[in-house]
Design a protein around this motif. Structure first.
Motif: not given
Length: 741
Positions: A423-425, A430-433, A457-462, A487-492
């Motif tokens: 899970p991203v912090v 919430p997002f756990d890719p 890695s990139f979800a957390q970086m975003a 939202v964190p999903a844009i990292s992907l």
């Protein structure tokens, strides 16, 4: 009773004398002459009335219709569009001796006459009244009037109008204007109206490149275009047109327009075989459509364009265009069974190739054929760019000086937790890719995360950068604000983008952070208007250091990461793979110092209503991904487009090059599949790793906390070696991949 001696009675002789004298009194010479002059005056009066009442009309619709000419960057014709194949050119663009061929053929007295041939016109009227066919002997002015102002009907009324209007036109226009109008409105056969279209149709040259012999043939054609077309003419027709050609040249010598010695050396210029005008088949329709949309953005509306007369020169390089089409054919289409495979029938390929220094779109692939699949796969924006967006997240981190959750600056050597489903912090959402194929990697650097396209890695970086900042960087680089929630999903790469959009983003990285806006149109010209195209390469939107650091990271993706299929010892390259959720699209975005190209595959349903489909099973090769067909197409095209290779190298300004690190390998907690060693064909020639600075800044050991954002990277011991993922057994259930590369 009659007289026996045969003599007439006096009364009979008197009666005859009276009748004869009556006729003589009725038709005296004085009366005849008077009647003749009266009729002449009446005719002249009637003609004067007609002259005053008949105005010079506006041009007929067909006379002003022109085709639009689309050309490659080298000036060769790509396509002609419009109902009439005509491109009007000024008289100054037609060689003088070619101008004289038309005068010699049709009307030697043109420069001195009043615009009409009375005898010819009367002869034409007689022929019309008696049904003996078309008139002959019209002047150039009369023929111009017939073509430009009137129609082709053979009626007395139309011929009288022609006579009157010709007299007026001769007074109102110069001889040069009339001659230019005549040459541009005449029909030459082969669906060619005007001398420019005729020059291309018969000799494959523009009008300004015609010589006098070719001009004489085109002038001769006007008498009987179909009969005198050399390639279709009978034996008699060829003799007739040769005789007509000789007649034209002899008249030129007679009038002093051609030297007799030069005339003697001329031979009949056999024209080229006819060929159909380029249509919208193949890639042509996609190129023309992209050009029209770009011109619309610059203010040329559809109505103005459809009026015709535009010459539109594209930035498309004909050689590179052919190279791109060849690469798609050899690397993809030749391996598909579109008729026998339901999966292969859904596969759509698209690509955009850009010169990163100028922004010129030098090649574009829109699909198998614009007449079969009109929607261009190069410019469509209904699929996700997937992991090709991850370098944008990294660029935003660098540009904003972002730090991890525990305060470490983000760079190529920053370590993230590559555990799948972590899970991203720091996010309210919430997002756990899941990583590609569910693999976990443990502690990994950003460099390794780029090479293996690690989602966690990139979800957390975003989140560390700030989702609003990531979006701003994306828009600054040229992406469109389409389905772009913060939202964190844009990292992907879950927003929408086209290969055109992503080519602009990657070209900007290639151009050291100076904005590149892809442009397919070089210039658009009309006889009374020119569209000025804006500069495609513009301001600095991210720093050079940011762009170059991203490039340094992406060279590793090609050298030893998911993009190894794009590598070659013949050039230096950087790039990124992308595979969207449920395998609906697969991308490779890459560049060399001289060329930026983005290739994508899309799964598109063939059923009514369309819809997106999985690419899994494409060409019976298992799961599709960006490192497969897209990367191979990219490599084949790039090698060809660069003429077999290039010695150019990236000139990078990188503050902190990536340090070599050991390959931690994926955790086997989620996938126990063994990973094969790459075959020699899959392993490219190694490129040197960027040299680290003499005193690299060590990353601080993270302070223990409850936050699992960062895990210390192992001590550097060597360059990681990429191991490609293994495909599950045929028929086995495949793990879900959310935007992996």
């Amino acid at each position: 009773m009659g007289r026996a001696d045969g003599q007439q009675a006096p009364g009979q002789r008197d009666a005859r004398r009276t009748g004869a004298s009556g006729i003589r009194r009725l038709f005296t010479w004085r009366k005849l002459v008077g009647t003749f002059f009266a009729l002449c005056l009446l005719g002249m009066g009637a003609f004067l009335v007609v002259y005053l009442m008949v105005p010079v009309p506006a041009a007929n619709a067909e006379a002003e219709m022109q085709s639009n000419i689309y050309k490659y960057s080298d000036g060769t014709v790509l396509a002609r569009t419009g109902e009439v194949n005509r491109e009007i050119v000024g008289l100054e663009e037609i060689p003088r001796d070619v101008q004289y061929t038309f005068v010699a053929a049709e009307n030697k007295s043109f420069f001195e006459d009043s615009g009409v041939d009375v005898k010819g016109t009367l002869r034409g009227l007689k022929n019309t009244l008696t049904g003996q066919g078309k008139q002959g002997g019209s002047t150039i002015t009369q023929q111009y009037v017939k073509n430009y102002y009137l129609d082709q009907d053979q009626t007395v009324t139309r011929k009288l109008k022609e006579l009157v209007i010709s007299l007026k036109v001769d007074q109102e226009k110069t001889k040069s204007e009339i001659l230019a109008g005549y040459i541009n409105t005449s029909y030459y056969g082969r669906n060619a109206y005007g001398i420019q279209a005729a020059a291309q149709a018969y000799y494959r040259v523009d009008a300004d490149r015609l010589d006098v012999a070719q001009g004489a043939y085109l002038a001769a054609l006007l008498q009987a275009p179909s009969q005198y077309d050399w390639t279709a003419a009978s034996g008699k027709g060829k003799k007739l047109v040769e005789a007509r050609w000789e007649y034209v040249l002899d008249n030129m010598v007679e009038e002093g327009w051609l030297d007799a010695g030069k005339r003697a050396g001329l031979t009949f210029p056999v024209p080229e075989d006819p060929r159909p005008a380029p249509g919208m088949e193949g890639q042509t329709g996609y190129l023309v459509d992209a050009a029209k949309k770009e011109l619309a953005r610059e203010g040329l509306d559809e109505e103005d364009l459809d009026a015709g007369g535009w010459t539109i020169t594209l930035n498309i390089d004909s050689k590179r265009q052919k190279a791109l089409e060849k690469a798609v054919e050899e690397q993809l289409e030749s391996k598909l069974d579109r008729e026998g495979s339901e999966v292969d029938a859904t596969v759509q390929a698209g690509a955009t190739s850009v010169d990163p220094k100028t922004g010129k779109v030098v090649a574009l692939y829109g699909g198998v054929d614009a007449t079969q699949h009109w929607l261009s796969n190069a410019t469509r924006r209904d699929y996700q760019p997937a992991s090709t967006f991850k370098p944008v997240v990294f660029a935003s981190a660098l540009e904003n000086g972002s730090e991890t959750q525990d305060g470490r600056p983000i760079g190529l050597n920053t370590v993230y937790d590559g555990t799948s489903r972590r899970p991203v912090v720091g996010s309210d959402v919430p997002f756990d890719p899941q990583n590609d194929l569910g693999r976990s990697y443990g502690p990994v650097s950003v460099q390794t995360s780029l090479e293996r396209s690690i989602n966690s890695s990139f979800a957390q970086m975003a989140v560390d950068v700030g989702l609003d900042r990531v979006k701003k960087t994306a828009l600054d680089l040229g992406m469109q604000d389409l389905n772009f929630p913060e939202v964190p999903a844009i990292s992907l790469g879950t927003m929408y983008a086209s290969t055109w959009d992503m080519a602009g983003v990657y070209a900007t990285l290639d151009n050291h952070g100076k904005k590149v806006t892809p442009s397919i149109v070089a210039r658009a010209e009309h006889n009374d208007r020119t569209i000025e195209m804006p500069e495609a390469a513009g301001r600095q939107v991210i720093s050079r250091e940011t762009a170059d650091t991203v490039t340094a990271g992406l060279t590793g993706v090609v050298r030893s990461g998911s993009g190894v299929a794009a590598a070659s010892p013949a050039y230096q390259a950087a790039g990124k793979t992308g595979t969207s959720e449920k395998n609906r699209s697969a991308w490779f975005a890459g560049y060399t110092p001289e060329l930026t190209t983005v290739v994508a595959l899309f799964g598109e349903s063939t059923a009514d209503g369309g819809g997106q489909k999985s690419l899994t099973g494409t060409a019976d090769s298992g799961r599709a991904n960006g490192g497969g067909f897209p990367a191979r197409i990219w490599a084949a095209y790039t090698l060809d487009a660069l003429g077999g290779g290039s010695d150019a190298r990236f000139d990078l300004d990188v503050a902190e090059p990536a340090r070599p690190r050991p390959d931690p390998g994926p955790s086997q907690t989620e996938s126990e599949e063994p990973e094969p060693t790459p075959t020699p064909s899959d392993t490219p020639t190694e490129e040197p790793t960027p040299t680290p600075s003499d005193t690299p800044t060590e990353e601080p050991t993270p302070t223990p906390s409850d936050t699992p954002t960062l895990i210390p990277d192992p001590t550097p011991t060597g360059e990681p070696t990429f191991t490609p993922p293994v495909e599950p057994e045929e028929g086995a259930e495949r793990p879900r991949s959310d935007g992996g590369g």
